[in-house]
Write a protein that holds these residues in place. Structure first.
Motif, PDB file in Angstrom:
ATOM      1  N   ASP A 179      87.490  72.678 103.091  1.00 17.37           N
ATOM      2  CA  ASP A 179      86.849  73.781 103.042  1.00 17.37           C
ATOM      3  C   ASP A 179      87.266  74.619 102.059  1.00 17.37           C
ATOM      4  OD1 ASP A 179      89.273  75.121 104.094  1.00 17.37           O
ATOM      5  OD2 ASP A 179      88.270  75.160 106.282  1.00 17.37           O
ATOM      6  N   GLU A 180      86.811  75.875 102.158  1.00 18.72           N
ATOM      7  CA  GLU A 180      87.242  76.583 100.969  1.00 18.72           C
ATOM      8  C   GLU A 180      88.646  77.260 100.739  1.00 18.72           C
ATOM      9  OE1 GLU A 180      86.206  79.564 104.114  1.00 18.72           O
ATOM     10  OE2 GLU A 180      85.685  77.548 103.555  1.00 18.72           O
ATOM     11  N   HIS A 181      89.413  76.691 101.820  1.00 22.84           N
ATOM     12  CA  HIS A 181      90.782  76.805 101.569  1.00 22.84           C
ATOM     13  C   HIS A 181      91.759  75.826 101.176  1.00 22.84           C
ATOM     14  CE1 HIS A 181      90.775  80.573 104.311  1.00 22.84           C
ATOM     15  NE2 HIS A 181      89.607  79.944 104.831  1.00 22.84           N
ATOM     16  N   ALA A 182      90.929  74.780 100.757  1.00 22.78           N
ATOM     17  CA  ALA A 182      91.614  73.468 100.267  1.00 22.78           C
ATOM     18  C   ALA A 182      92.729  73.663  99.142  1.00 22.78           C
ATOM     19  CB  ALA A 182      90.644  72.323  99.872  1.00 22.78           C
ATOM     20  N   LEU A 183      92.255  74.455  98.005  1.00 23.43           N
ATOM     21  CA  LEU A 183      92.957  74.576  96.923  1.00 23.43           C
ATOM     22  C   LEU A 183      94.560  75.331  97.243  1.00 23.43           C
ATOM     23  CD1 LEU A 183      90.747  75.842  93.989  1.00 23.43           C
ATOM     24  CD2 LEU A 183      91.293  73.340  94.783  1.00 23.43           C
ATOM     25  N   ASP A 184      94.346  76.173  98.132  1.00 26.53           N
ATOM     26  CA  ASP A 184      95.613  76.947  98.607  1.00 26.53           C
ATOM     27  C   ASP A 184      96.595  76.145  99.590  1.00 26.53           C
ATOM     28  OD1 ASP A 184      95.248  79.255  96.979  1.00 26.53           O
ATOM     29  OD2 ASP A 184      94.046  80.335  98.689  1.00 26.53           O
ATOM     30  N   GLU A 228      84.807  76.708  89.531  1.00 24.03           N
ATOM     31  CA  GLU A 228      85.459  77.516  90.652  1.00 24.03           C
ATOM     32  C   GLU A 228      85.267  76.742  91.852  1.00 24.03           C
ATOM     33  OE1 GLU A 228      80.780  79.262  91.349  1.00 24.03           O
ATOM     34  OE2 GLU A 228      82.317  80.405  90.378  1.00 24.03           O
ATOM     35  N   ASN A 229      86.103  77.363  92.930  1.00 23.84           N
ATOM     36  CA  ASN A 229      86.445  76.967  94.237  1.00 23.84           C
ATOM     37  C   ASN A 229      84.934  76.982  95.092  1.00 23.84           C
ATOM     38  OD1 ASN A 229      87.712  75.750  96.327  1.00 23.84           O
ATOM     39  ND2 ASN A 229      88.548  77.819  96.883  1.00 23.84           N
ATOM     40  N   PHE A 230      85.332  76.191  96.030  1.00 22.47           N
ATOM     41  CA  PHE A 230      84.160  76.416  97.050  1.00 22.47           C
ATOM     42  C   PHE A 230      84.267  77.536  97.720  1.00 22.47           C
ATOM     43  CE2 PHE A 230      85.293  71.729  98.093  1.00 22.47           C
ATOM     44  CZ  PHE A 230      84.325  71.170  97.099  1.00 22.47           C
ATOM     45  N   THR A 231      83.114  78.110  98.073  1.00 20.65           N
ATOM     46  CA  THR A 231      82.836  79.341  98.867  1.00 20.65           C
ATOM     47  C   THR A 231      82.770  78.939 100.380  1.00 20.65           C
ATOM     48  OG1 THR A 231      80.561  79.539  98.709  1.00 20.65           O
ATOM     49  CG2 THR A 231      81.817  80.459  96.991  1.00 20.65           C
ATOM     50  N   ALA A 232      82.623  79.857 101.378  1.00 23.00           N
ATOM     51  CA  ALA A 232      82.521  79.570 102.566  1.00 23.00           C
ATOM     52  C   ALA A 232      81.163  79.015 102.946  1.00 23.00           C
ATOM     53  CB  ALA A 232      82.677  80.910 103.580  1.00 23.00           C
ATOM     54  N   ALA A 233      80.152  79.754 102.063  1.00 20.12           N
ATOM     55  CA  ALA A 233      78.809  79.369 102.212  1.00 20.12           C
ATOM     56  C   ALA A 233      78.523  77.643 101.925  1.00 20.12           C
ATOM     57  CB  ALA A 233      77.942  80.175 101.347  1.00 20.12           C
ATOM     58  N   ASP A 234      79.550  77.267 101.212  1.00 24.57           N
ATOM     59  CA  ASP A 234      79.300  75.862 100.680  1.00 24.57           C
ATOM     60  C   ASP A 234      79.708  74.746 101.940  1.00 24.57           C
ATOM     61  OD1 ASP A 234      78.555  76.186  97.849  1.00 24.57           O
ATOM     62  OD2 ASP A 234      80.560  76.500  97.416  1.00 24.57           O
ATOM     63  N   VAL A 235      80.493  75.239 102.917  1.00 25.17           N
ATOM     64  CA  VAL A 235      81.020  74.541 103.815  1.00 25.17           C
ATOM     65  C   VAL A 235      80.042  74.124 105.042  1.00 25.17           C
ATOM     66  CG1 VAL A 235      82.903  74.160 105.242  1.00 25.17           C
ATOM     67  CG2 VAL A 235      83.254  75.177 103.305  1.00 25.17           C
ATOM     68  N   GLY A 251      83.668  72.355  90.288  1.00 19.24           N
ATOM     69  CA  GLY A 251      85.177  72.609  89.625  1.00 19.24           C
ATOM     70  C   GLY A 251      85.760  71.505  89.439  1.00 19.24           C
ATOM     71  N   ILE A 252      86.806  71.409  88.561  1.00 16.45           N
ATOM     72  CA  ILE A 252      87.554  70.116  88.138  1.00 16.45           C
ATOM     73  C   ILE A 252      88.931  70.641  88.698  1.00 16.45           C
ATOM     74  CG2 ILE A 252      88.340  68.675  86.622  1.00 16.45           C
ATOM     75  CD1 ILE A 252      85.569  69.161  85.123  1.00 16.45           C
ATOM     76  N   VAL A 253      89.831  69.918  89.552  1.00 15.96           N
ATOM     77  CA  VAL A 253      91.155  69.920  89.890  1.00 15.96           C
ATOM     78  C   VAL A 253      92.051  68.939  88.909  1.00 15.96           C
ATOM     79  CG1 VAL A 253      92.889  69.540  91.690  1.00 15.96           C
ATOM     80  CG2 VAL A 253      90.476  70.324  92.028  1.00 15.96           C
ATOM     81  N   GLU A 254      93.220  69.647  88.523  1.00 17.34           N
ATOM     82  CA  GLU A 254      94.062  68.952  87.555  1.00 17.34           C
ATOM     83  C   GLU A 254      94.365  67.656  87.972  1.00 17.34           C
ATOM     84  OE1 GLU A 254      98.359  69.637  84.996  1.00 17.34           O
ATOM     85  OE2 GLU A 254      97.624  70.754  86.642  1.00 17.34           O
ATOM     86  N   ARG A 255      95.028  67.440  89.336  1.00 16.25           N
ATOM     87  CA  ARG A 255      95.311  66.150  89.696  1.00 16.25           C
ATOM     88  C   ARG A 255      95.633  66.335  91.506  1.00 16.25           C
ATOM     89  NH1 ARG A 255      99.969  66.027  87.254  1.00 16.25           N
ATOM     90  NH2 ARG A 255      99.314  64.668  85.382  1.00 16.25           N
TER      91      ARG A 255
END
Length: 393
Positions: A116-121, A131-138, A187-191
């Motif tokens: 969900d939108e909390h994945a990056l953290d 950019e990251n997901f928002t709650a509306a994307d989930v 969005g694109i995540v480094e690794r």
């Protein structure tokens, strides 16, 4: 030249030792590099735990929402998510992504994490573009569902595979899953690594904004530094107490997950290291045995040379030089055997080609080992007194 059998056997022993040693070192080097690859997540401060409902009236969606709210509210927790898998765990989802629609288009394999939108953290991931997901994307995904989210996040490695000319072109692009279902790269995540460490596309990952209702769920919890070990039993107790209609199990830190994932590689490195040491020891003992036999067989000859004025140093140098010649033939033959063995291993087992510098380095090492091994017998030979020449052997 009058006793060629012993010298030939030692030269062959040196050659075989070199071939096995160099290829073993190459394998160790390759496995060590794989084990040292960063996973892209904050491994030191992450643990995960599974929850499995077992009653018919178990409301999985409600339980997941309440669990996440409760875990995220705990002091010391940075963030938490529900997901289908974790990096290096050995089990997960994989799909194919393509840049053009159509069943006939060739896709690129990618590991799938439902988040969900909390994945990056929660994972400690670094977003390098977009950019990251928002709650509306989930959305929520049932076990039998075939519908995919409209957006996704890709790792940089996956973006490079889809857009080799410029990975940044992936941002905002439409990619297709299941042949024709479009997804926009938000969005694109480094690794981030996949669940399978032996996969050649281990860093090709996509994040999909969907909660899963698969009956079994996994929570990933990231804590403040130093808080992980304290929070693990507390989270386990929290989940067990909140709902008695489920089983809470398989709690594990990401550090343990990495260690288990590479346990086979670690064992192989230890076995190969032991093999290398054992081969060097056996080869050294063979050289010592041949040199000692040569000294005992030539005792009168050595005494005669000493009586004619040869110094102790010249006697020792004679045996050291003889060993260099034998070992030299061995390492030259060993270089050819090493390359031939590596070619076979590359073709048969898809191993990496060995680094060229390993061959001359191994030749030098074996020559030095040979000189160290023959040093003792050479010293004994140099200590033979001239009077031995007058005795009958």
């Amino acid at each position: 030249m009058r006793n060629k059998t012993g010298a030939i056997l030692i030269a062959l022993q040196v050659a075989v030792t070199m071939a096995i040693m160099v290829n073993a070192i190459s394998i160790i080097q390759s496995r060590s590099e794989s084990m040292a690859r960063p996973s892209g997540v904050d491994e030191e401060n992450i643990f995960h735990i599974a929850s499995v409902g077992y009653t018919e009236d178990f409301d999985e969606q409600s339980v997941i929402e309440q669990d996440l709210d409760a875990i995220r509210a705990m002091p010391g927790v940075i963030d938490a998510i529900q997901t289908n898998s974790v990096p290096l765990s050995g089990g997960g989802w994989s799909m194919g992504l393509q840049t053009e629609p159509g069943e006939d288009q060739e896709g690129v394999g990618v590991a799938v994490y439902f988040v969900d939108e909390h994945a990056l953290d929660a994972y400690g991931l670094s977003l390098v573009a977009g950019e990251n997901f928002t709650a509306a994307d989930v959305t929520w995904r049932e076990r039998t569902s075939q519908e995919w989210s409209a957006t996704t996040l890709l790792t940089q490695a996956m973006a490079e595979s889809l857009f080799p000319d410029n990975w940044r072109d992936a941002l905002g692009a439409t990619v297709y899953i299941n042949g024709n279902e479009p997804m926009t790269v938000k969005g694109i995540v480094e690794r981030m690594q996949a669940a399978w460490n032996g996969w050649d596309g281990v860093e090709r990952v996509m994040l999909v904004p969907q909660h899963t209702l698969f009956g079994s769920t996994r929570y990933v919890i990231r804590t403040e530094p130093g808080e992980r070990d304290r929070l693990m039993p507390e989270v386990e107790k929290l989940l067990a107490d909140r709902n008695r209609d489920r089983i809470v199990r398989n709690m594990q830190t990401m550090t343990e997950t990495r260690e288990r994932s590479y346990r086979g590689d670690s064992s192989m490195i230890k076995i190969l290291t032991f093999t290398i040491v054992l081969l060097l020891l056996i080869t050294s003992l063979g050289i010592v045995g041949l040199a000692s036999f040569s000294v005992s067989r030539r005792t009168k000859q050595i005494g005669t040379r000493r009586a004619l004025g040869a110094s102790k140093a010249s006697i020792a140098r004679y045996f050291m030089t003889e060993n260099v010649l034998i070992s030299g033939v061995g390492v030259v033959l060993g270089a050819a055997l090493t390359i031939a063995l590596n070619m076979f291993l590359v073709d048969a087992f898809d191993l990496d080609r060995l680094d060229v510098w390993l061959v001359p380095a191994a030749m030098l090492v074996l020559l030095v080992v040979g000189q160290l091994a023959v040093f003792g017998p050479a010293r004994r030979a140099s200590a033979v007194p001239p009077a031995v020449a007058t005795r009958t052997i």
